[in-house]
Structure formats: C-alpha cells, structure tokens
Design a protein around this motif. Structure first.
Motif, PDB file in Angstrom:
ATOM      1  N   ASP A   1      -2.405  -1.072  -9.094  1.00 10.66           N
ATOM      2  CA  ASP A   1      -3.614  -1.817  -9.430  1.00 10.66           C
ATOM      3  C   ASP A   1      -4.893  -1.062  -9.076  1.00 10.66           C
ATOM      4  N   TYR A   2      -4.887  -0.377  -7.939  1.00 17.58           N
ATOM      5  CA  TYR A   2      -6.091   0.338  -7.510  1.00 17.58           C
ATOM      6  C   TYR A   2      -5.719   1.681  -6.902  1.00 17.58           C
ATOM      7  N   TRP A   3      -6.576   2.661  -7.172  1.00 16.59           N
ATOM      8  CA  TRP A   3      -6.439   3.989  -6.598  1.00 16.59           C
ATOM      9  C   TRP A   3      -7.716   4.364  -5.858  1.00 16.59           C
ATOM     10  N   GLY A   4      -7.541   5.116  -4.774  1.00 20.75           N
ATOM     11  CA  GLY A   4      -8.691   5.755  -4.167  1.00 20.75           C
ATOM     12  C   GLY A   4      -9.004   7.045  -4.883  1.00 20.75           C
TER      13      GLY A   4
ATOM     14  N   TYR B   1      -3.768  10.522  -2.224  1.00 22.31           N
ATOM     15  CA  TYR B   1      -4.380   9.317  -2.778  1.00 22.31           C
ATOM     16  C   TYR B   1      -3.774   8.064  -2.174  1.00 22.31           C
ATOM     17  N   CYS B   2      -4.629   7.126  -1.894  1.00 22.64           N
ATOM     18  CA  CYS B   2      -4.226   5.793  -1.458  1.00 22.64           C
ATOM     19  C   CYS B   2      -4.076   4.901  -2.689  1.00 22.64           C
TER      20      CYS B   2
ATOM     21  N   MET C   1       0.837  -1.190   0.000  1.00 20.72           N
ATOM     22  CA  MET C   1       0.000   0.000   0.000  1.00 20.72           C
ATOM     23  C   MET C   1       0.876   1.246   0.000  1.00 20.72           C
ATOM     24  N   ALA C   2       0.332   2.306  -0.539  1.00 23.26           N
ATOM     25  CA  ALA C   2       1.109   3.538  -0.629  1.00 23.26           C
ATOM     26  C   ALA C   2       0.203   4.759  -0.582  1.00 23.26           C
ATOM     27  N   TRP C   3       0.818   5.864  -0.255  1.00 19.13           N
ATOM     28  CA  TRP C   3       0.167   7.175  -0.353  1.00 19.13           C
ATOM     29  C   TRP C   3       0.932   8.007  -1.381  1.00 19.13           C
ATOM     30  N   PHE C   4       0.169   8.670  -2.218  1.00 20.37           N
ATOM     31  CA  PHE C   4       0.697   9.628  -3.178  1.00 20.37           C
ATOM     32  C   PHE C   4      -0.028  10.949  -2.953  1.00 20.37           C
ATOM     33  N   ARG C   5       0.531  12.019  -3.521  1.00 16.67           N
ATOM     34  CA  ARG C   5      -0.156  13.297  -3.447  1.00 16.67           C
ATOM     35  C   ARG C   5       0.021  14.057  -4.760  1.00 16.67           C
ATOM     36  N   GLN C   6      -0.916  14.943  -4.990  1.00 19.31           N
ATOM     37  CA  GLN C   6      -0.889  15.681  -6.243  1.00 19.31           C
ATOM     38  C   GLN C   6      -1.475  17.073  -6.036  1.00 19.31           C
ATOM     39  N   VAL C   7      -0.800  18.055  -6.622  1.00 20.44           N
ATOM     40  CA  VAL C   7      -1.318  19.411  -6.669  1.00 20.44           C
ATOM     41  C   VAL C   7      -1.667  19.724  -8.116  1.00 20.44           C
ATOM     42  N   PRO C   8      -2.593  20.639  -8.337  1.00 18.65           N
ATOM     43  CA  PRO C   8      -2.999  20.942  -9.719  1.00 18.65           C
ATOM     44  C   PRO C   8      -1.811  21.357 -10.578  1.00 18.65           C
TER      45      PRO C   8
END
Length: 124
Positions: free
Chosen positions: A112-115, A95-96, A34-41
């Motif tokens: 494989d899957y994103w929240g 995002y998870c 499992m992982a956490w990612f982040r994104q800004v516009p």
C-alpha cells in the motif's frame, strides 16, 4: 494516507552494524504489516524482512537470517531494521513498506505504501 520516512543508512565496513528506522505518519499503525525491501541498480526490489501489526510474527530472507532483526514500536509509529555482520552484498537502497490488514508481508505485491529509501553501502 500514510507517509513512510526511512533513516539510518550510510557507509559501513564489512562486519559492522547499522540500524535503519522507518517513521510512519497517520493513525492505526498497528493495522499495517511492515517490511523492509532492498534494491540495487538493474535488479528487482527484493524482500528482506517483515513484521506483523503487533510484532508477534517476523519473517526474513534467507541470506539475512541471524544477522538482521526487524522490530517495531507502535507507540512511536516506527519500524526498525537492526543489521549486524554486514557484508558487501548487503549494499543496496533499503525501502520501508506498509501493507494494510495483512498478517505479514513476503513479496512486493500489493504494497500500500512505500518510503523513498535509504542507501546502505558496505565496503570490503
């Protein structure tokens, strides 16, 4: 099929803390790194932290080391991200992510899957 639902985002002042949660549906949760990612516009989604299937191995992006802690509870099918000493530059949609049978996650390749994400806003 696995569904991931993030929660725990919100508005916090710089120096404060938040704990994000990601609840997973389906079976064999421990088969997924499992992982956490982040994104800004306007920017690419970036890696934040990852944890192996049974929680022994963790990895962090350099800017969050010592401030963020990833953990998981396989009995609850949930992964967490404890975020302390938050900075305005931590502001992003978080995002998870789940990757099947991977030892760890370090990039967004072949996830494989994103929240759907949860927004974290850190005010200065």
């Amino acid at each position: 099929q696995v569904q991931l639902v993030e929660s725990g985002g919100g508005l916090v002042q710089a120096g404060g803390s938040l704990r994000l949660s990601c609840a997973a549906s389906g079976r064999a949760f421990s088969d997924y790194a499992m992982a956490w990612f982040r994104q800004v516009p306007g920017k690419e989604r970036e890696f934040v932290a990852s944890i192996s299937g049974i929680g022994i191995v963790t990895r962090y992006e350099d800017s969050v080391k010592g401030r963020f802690t990833i953990s998981r509870d396989n009995a609850k099918n949930t992964v967490y991200l404890q975020m302390n000493s938050l900075k305005p530059e931590d502001t992003a949609e978080y995002y998870c992510a789940a990757k099947y049978k991977a030892p760890i996650v370090l990039t967004n390749y072949a996830i494989d899957y994103w929240g759907k994400g949860t927004l974290v806003t850190v005010s200065s």
